[in-house]
Design a protein around this motif. Structure first.
Motif, PDB file in Angstrom:
ATOM      1  N   PRO A 295      64.748  29.250  17.258  1.00 37.13           N
ATOM      2  CA  PRO A 295      65.826  30.211  17.551  1.00 37.13           C
ATOM      3  C   PRO A 295      66.563  30.735  16.317  1.00 37.13           C
ATOM      4  CG  PRO A 295      65.901  28.394  19.115  1.00 37.13           C
ATOM      5  CD  PRO A 295      64.878  28.024  18.085  1.00 37.13           C
ATOM      6  N   TYR A 296      66.680  29.926  15.260  1.00 35.83           N
ATOM      7  CA  TYR A 296      67.452  30.382  14.099  1.00 35.83           C
ATOM      8  C   TYR A 296      66.833  31.619  13.459  1.00 35.83           C
ATOM      9  CZ  TYR A 296      64.220  28.711  10.462  1.00 35.83           C
ATOM     10  OH  TYR A 296      63.144  28.542   9.626  1.00 35.83           O
ATOM     11  N   ALA A 297      65.530  31.847  13.707  1.00 35.90           N
ATOM     12  CA  ALA A 297      64.860  33.004  13.112  1.00 35.90           C
ATOM     13  C   ALA A 297      65.409  34.320  13.663  1.00 35.90           C
ATOM     14  CB  ALA A 297      63.355  32.924  13.358  1.00 35.90           C
ATOM     15  N   TYR A 298      66.009  34.282  14.852  1.00 30.49           N
ATOM     16  CA  TYR A 298      66.503  35.524  15.461  1.00 30.49           C
ATOM     17  C   TYR A 298      67.511  36.212  14.542  1.00 30.49           C
ATOM     18  CZ  TYR A 298      68.080  38.863  18.955  1.00 30.49           C
ATOM     19  OH  TYR A 298      68.375  40.036  19.617  1.00 30.49           O
ATOM     20  N   ALA A 299      68.500  35.466  14.069  1.00 33.49           N
ATOM     21  CA  ALA A 299      69.520  36.069  13.207  1.00 33.49           C
ATOM     22  C   ALA A 299      68.918  36.536  11.890  1.00 33.49           C
ATOM     23  CB  ALA A 299      70.647  35.071  12.955  1.00 33.49           C
ATOM     24  N   ARG A 300      67.974  35.756  11.354  1.00 34.05           N
ATOM     25  CA  ARG A 300      67.315  36.168  10.110  1.00 34.05           C
ATOM     26  C   ARG A 300      66.660  37.537  10.278  1.00 34.05           C
ATOM     27  NH1 ARG A 300      65.847  32.082   6.460  1.00 34.05           N
ATOM     28  NH2 ARG A 300      67.535  30.550   6.359  1.00 34.05           N
ATOM     29  N   LEU A 301      65.980  37.722  11.397  1.00 37.95           N
ATOM     30  CA  LEU A 301      65.274  38.976  11.633  1.00 37.95           C
ATOM     31  C   LEU A 301      66.235  40.105  12.001  1.00 37.95           C
ATOM     32  CD1 LEU A 301      62.314  37.489  13.684  1.00 37.95           C
ATOM     33  CD2 LEU A 301      62.172  38.432  11.375  1.00 37.95           C
ATOM     34  N   ALA A 302      67.229  39.797  12.833  1.00 35.32           N
ATOM     35  CA  ALA A 302      68.150  40.835  13.298  1.00 35.32           C
ATOM     36  C   ALA A 302      68.961  41.429  12.157  1.00 35.32           C
ATOM     37  CB  ALA A 302      69.085  40.263  14.361  1.00 35.32           C
ATOM     38  N   ASN A 303      69.166  40.657  11.096  1.00 33.17           N
ATOM     39  CA  ASN A 303      69.918  41.149   9.944  1.00 33.17           C
ATOM     40  C   ASN A 303      69.015  41.726   8.858  1.00 33.17           C
ATOM     41  OD1 ASN A 303      72.743  40.433  10.666  1.00 33.17           O
ATOM     42  ND2 ASN A 303      71.895  38.368  10.743  1.00 33.17           N
ATOM     43  N   ASN A 304      67.714  41.790   9.155  1.00 35.19           N
ATOM     44  CA  ASN A 304      66.771  42.406   8.231  1.00 35.19           C
ATOM     45  C   ASN A 304      66.793  43.917   8.438  1.00 35.19           C
ATOM     46  OD1 ASN A 304      63.901  43.580   7.741  1.00 35.19           O
ATOM     47  ND2 ASN A 304      63.892  41.661   6.591  1.00 35.19           N
ATOM     48  N   SER A 313      69.121  49.612  17.910  1.00 34.34           N
ATOM     49  CA  SER A 313      68.362  48.599  18.639  1.00 34.34           C
ATOM     50  C   SER A 313      67.443  47.874  17.659  1.00 34.34           C
ATOM     51  CB  SER A 313      67.544  49.244  19.757  1.00 34.34           C
ATOM     52  OG  SER A 313      66.578  50.129  19.209  1.00 34.34           O
ATOM     53  N   LEU A 314      66.911  46.739  18.088  1.00 39.59           N
ATOM     54  CA  LEU A 314      66.038  45.949  17.229  1.00 39.59           C
ATOM     55  C   LEU A 314      64.577  46.223  17.560  1.00 39.59           C
ATOM     56  CD1 LEU A 314      67.960  42.540  17.316  1.00 39.59           C
ATOM     57  CD2 LEU A 314      68.004  44.277  15.516  1.00 39.59           C
ATOM     58  N   LYS A 315      63.715  45.993  16.593  1.00 40.18           N
ATOM     59  CA  LYS A 315      62.290  46.246  16.775  1.00 40.18           C
ATOM     60  C   LYS A 315      61.542  45.021  17.298  1.00 40.18           C
ATOM     61  CE  LYS A 315      62.003  49.665  13.033  1.00 40.18           C
ATOM     62  NZ  LYS A 315      61.380  49.981  11.721  1.00 40.18           N
ATOM     63  N   PHE A 316      62.274  44.057  17.824  1.00 43.36           N
ATOM     64  CA  PHE A 316      61.605  42.861  18.332  1.00 43.36           C
ATOM     65  C   PHE A 316      62.402  42.281  19.491  1.00 43.36           C
ATOM     66  CE2 PHE A 316      64.771  41.145  15.511  1.00 43.36           C
ATOM     67  CZ  PHE A 316      65.134  39.927  16.061  1.00 43.36           C
ATOM     68  N   ALA A 317      61.751  41.414  20.246  1.00 45.94           N
ATOM     69  CA  ALA A 317      62.394  40.679  21.336  1.00 45.94           C
ATOM     70  C   ALA A 317      61.802  39.277  21.356  1.00 45.94           C
ATOM     71  CB  ALA A 317      62.177  41.384  22.671  1.00 45.94           C
ATOM     72  N   VAL A 318      62.371  38.411  22.194  1.00 53.13           N
ATOM     73  CA  VAL A 318      61.870  37.040  22.290  1.00 53.13           C
ATOM     74  C   VAL A 318      61.522  36.722  23.738  1.00 53.13           C
ATOM     75  CG1 VAL A 318      63.200  36.254  20.301  1.00 53.13           C
ATOM     76  CG2 VAL A 318      64.165  36.026  22.601  1.00 53.13           C
ATOM     77  N   ARG A 398      74.425  36.878  14.564  1.00 58.73           N
ATOM     78  CA  ARG A 398      74.392  35.446  14.285  1.00 58.73           C
ATOM     79  C   ARG A 398      73.594  34.637  15.308  1.00 58.73           C
ATOM     80  NH1 ARG A 398      78.030  33.743  10.462  1.00 58.73           N
ATOM     81  NH2 ARG A 398      79.395  35.342   9.619  1.00 58.73           N
ATOM     82  N   ARG A 399      73.370  35.175  16.486  1.00 60.01           N
ATOM     83  CA  ARG A 399      72.652  34.418  17.516  1.00 60.01           C
ATOM     84  C   ARG A 399      71.984  35.365  18.488  1.00 60.01           C
ATOM     85  NH1 ARG A 399      75.128  34.917  22.406  1.00 60.01           N
ATOM     86  NH2 ARG A 399      77.403  34.953  22.593  1.00 60.01           N
ATOM     87  N   LEU A 400      71.212  34.790  19.417  1.00 58.92           N
ATOM     88  CA  LEU A 400      70.595  35.594  20.455  1.00 58.92           C
ATOM     89  C   LEU A 400      71.676  36.282  21.283  1.00 58.92           C
ATOM     90  CD1 LEU A 400      68.353  33.245  19.931  1.00 58.92           C
ATOM     91  CD2 LEU A 400      67.468  33.995  22.136  1.00 58.92           C
ATOM     92  N   PRO A 401      71.412  37.496  21.776  1.00 58.99           N
ATOM     93  CA  PRO A 401      72.393  38.171  22.637  1.00 58.99           C
ATOM     94  C   PRO A 401      72.520  37.452  23.975  1.00 58.99           C
ATOM     95  CG  PRO A 401      70.339  39.407  22.566  1.00 58.99           C
ATOM     96  CD  PRO A 401      70.215  38.315  21.545  1.00 58.99           C
ATOM     97  N   ASP A 402      73.630  37.702  24.661  1.00 62.92           N
ATOM     98  CA  ASP A 402      73.908  37.002  25.917  1.00 62.92           C
ATOM     99  C   ASP A 402      72.761  37.112  26.915  1.00 62.92           C
ATOM    100  OD1 ASP A 402      76.320  36.273  24.889  1.00 62.92           O
ATOM    101  OD2 ASP A 402      77.530  37.664  26.087  1.00 62.92           O
ATOM    102  N   GLU A 403      72.123  38.291  26.982  1.00 58.31           N
ATOM    103  CA  GLU A 403      71.071  38.488  27.988  1.00 58.31           C
ATOM    104  C   GLU A 403      69.816  37.667  27.697  1.00 58.31           C
ATOM    105  OE1 GLU A 403      70.943  42.085  25.137  1.00 58.31           O
ATOM    106  OE2 GLU A 403      72.449  40.829  26.145  1.00 58.31           O
ATOM    107  N   GLN A 404      69.711  37.090  26.494  1.00 55.98           N
ATOM    108  CA  GLN A 404      68.536  36.280  26.175  1.00 55.98           C
ATOM    109  C   GLN A 404      68.866  34.798  26.011  1.00 55.98           C
ATOM    110  OE1 GLN A 404      66.806  38.527  22.818  1.00 55.98           O
ATOM    111  NE2 GLN A 404      65.288  39.305  24.258  1.00 55.98           N
ATOM    112  N   VAL A 405      70.128  34.433  26.243  1.00 54.94           N
ATOM    113  CA  VAL A 405      70.505  33.020  26.173  1.00 54.94           C
ATOM    114  C   VAL A 405      69.806  32.231  27.280  1.00 54.94           C
ATOM    115  CG1 VAL A 405      72.429  31.389  26.378  1.00 54.94           C
ATOM    116  CG2 VAL A 405      72.698  33.473  25.025  1.00 54.94           C
TER     117      VAL A 405
END
Length: 469
Positions: A295-304, A313-318, A398-405
């Protein structure tokens, strides 16, 4: 008058002094302390030493939560984090060396990868935790079970981990339901020379614990296992053989998109040396379409910057990991870290006070909302908070959005713990080395007969490793 020292002895002394100096320099350059600050008086030291792996969260939230502890009076005024190398195998070696050392303990609290708990408990290196010491009533059941060994609780869960499948949303991708679906979609995408892909999927197949974790998840999805109902090593040869043949057919040399020789593979050969950071970089650079990560990779990617779009919007989802063809859902290996007290610590009461602070709802909310780590408390998933922010960092994800928690909660709740073996680390080392050698062509896995022979050999090697030999 001093007698003359023979030249040979002087040379030997100088040699060992040089070796010692070299080790100190190496440790300093690597950011890896040989041990924390000297503790000449065990009970007189008023700083709790907490040893753990490198804090990979944004703004180092693990360290911040430890630093926020108010202490436990004159006996323990505050706590400090001693960070170890980022590779789990190196962390394990250093912590085990400290636990086995003589004299005053090097640290008071270990942040252990959960799979190491049986080894530390069996060795008498950590203190058992009483049910009255820390309230773990809201800790997710499978996480709470993972800190038990031989009928006792030996640690307190600090943060959880469960693998997620990351996939690109700027490409023509449907969320894969099975691994076969993922392989097929990757093959289709690799036929397009204009999408920038050099391979399709980024696992972690380097020779370390990450290979073991990736392999277990794929073996489970294939209907196999490495442990029987009695807790003994087993290798379900047919599912493992089929899986290895599939992976061998997907691995190949990467070539840039548009290159005439083509033949871009689903899994690049470079993945056989990949750790987590390597996979994240390949995904962030747009070189792969799918990635398995924590999960920590989400913030790394979202801030790229490259992973963002003009519409913000982001170019990826989980998603949760793909499942099997017969409908079994995918399951992650249960990861995470737990807090254990050194059995020799003179500050056990203060260490418990620190642990209660670290697993409080406030700390768990901060660890998730600001650091992106999966929490261990159910109520944090059900009512996640946003990280308090200033104008300067309001745009930082910093974290996954609420809809993906909810996706993360399902992944954590269904995750399987690694086998509770005292010699798990050796089993993992044998497994990761063997599988990597097979996939690299070093174990004769170039034919169905060779793969079958390898699986037979692997079963014997794992059985020996489980006995600590």
């Amino acid at each position: 008058m001093f007698s003359r020292v023979p030249r040979r002895i002087c040379d030997d002394v100088n040699m060992w002094l040089a070796v010692a100096a070299g080790l100190v320099v190496f440790a300093a350059l690597a950011g890896w302390p040989l041990r924390p600050a000297a503790r000449l008086d065990c009970a007189g030291n008023t700083v709790l030493q907490v040893a753990g792996g490198r804090d990979v969260s944004i703004d180092h939230q693990q360290r911040a939560i430890i630093d926020s502890w108010d202490g436990a009076g004159p006996a323990a005024e505050y706590a400090e984090l001693v960070e170890l190398p980022p590779v789990a195998d190196q962390q394990h070696s250093q912590m085990l060396a400290w636990a086995r050392s003589r004299g005053c303990p090097a640290v008071d609290v270990y942040i252990l990868d959960t799979q190491w708990i049986p080894e530390f408990a069996r060795g008498g290196y950590i203190e058992p935790i009483s049910p009255n010491d820390v309230d773990m009533g809201d800790v997710l059941p499978n996480i709470r079970k993972a800190v038990e060994y031989d009928g006792r609780t030996w640690a307190v869960p600090f943060n959880a981990d469960a693998a997620l499948l990351y996939y690109r949303t700027d490409l023509d991708i449907e969320k894969p339901r099975t691994w076969s679906d993922l392989w097929q979609q990757a093959q289709r995408l690799l036929m397009d020379d204009d999408n920038g892909l050099s391979s399709g999927y980024a696992p972690q197949f380097g020779e370390y614990e990450g290979m073991t974790v990736n392999a277990l998840e794929l073996i489970w999805a294939a209907g196999g296992d490495l442990i029987d109902r009695h807790g003994q090593v087993t290798v379900d040869r047919e599912p493992v053989r089929r899986l290895l043949e599939t992976l061998l057919g997907q691995i190949g040399d990467e070539s840039p998109a548009g290159q005439e020789d083509g033949g871009r593979p689903v899994i690049g050969r470079s993945a056989l040396d990949h750790f987590e950071a390597d996979s994240i970089k390949a995904f962030a650079d747009g070189r792969v379409a799918f990635m398995r990560s924590w999960p920590y990779a989400y913030a790394r990617l979202a801030n790229n910057e490259w992973m963002g779009s003009s519409d913000k919007s982001l170019k990826f989802a989980v998603a949760e990991l793909p499942g099997s063809e017969d409908g079994r859902p995918g399951r992650s290996v249960l990861g995470g870290q737990s807090l254990a007290i050194d059995a020799r610590s003179p500050h056990k009461r203060a260490a418990l006070a620190l642990i209660r602070h670290l697993v409080s709802e406030e700390s768990q909310q901060r660890l998730f909302s600001c650091g992106g780590f999966a929490p261990v408390l159910r109520r944090v998933y059900l009512s996640p908070e946003q990280c308090p922010s200033t104008d300067s960092d309001r745009k930082v994800v910093r974290r996954l959005p609420d809809e993906q928690v909810g996706t993360l909660l399902r992944a954590v709740e269904t995750a399987r713990p690694r086998p509770a073996w005292p010699y798990y680390t050796e089993v993992s080392r044998v497994l990761s080395r063997g599988l990597r050698d097979c996939l690299s062509g070093l174990r004769g896995c170039d034919s169905p007969a060779g793969v079958a022979a390898f699986t037979d050999e692997l079963a014997g090697e794992l059985t020996v490793a489980m006995r600590g030999r």
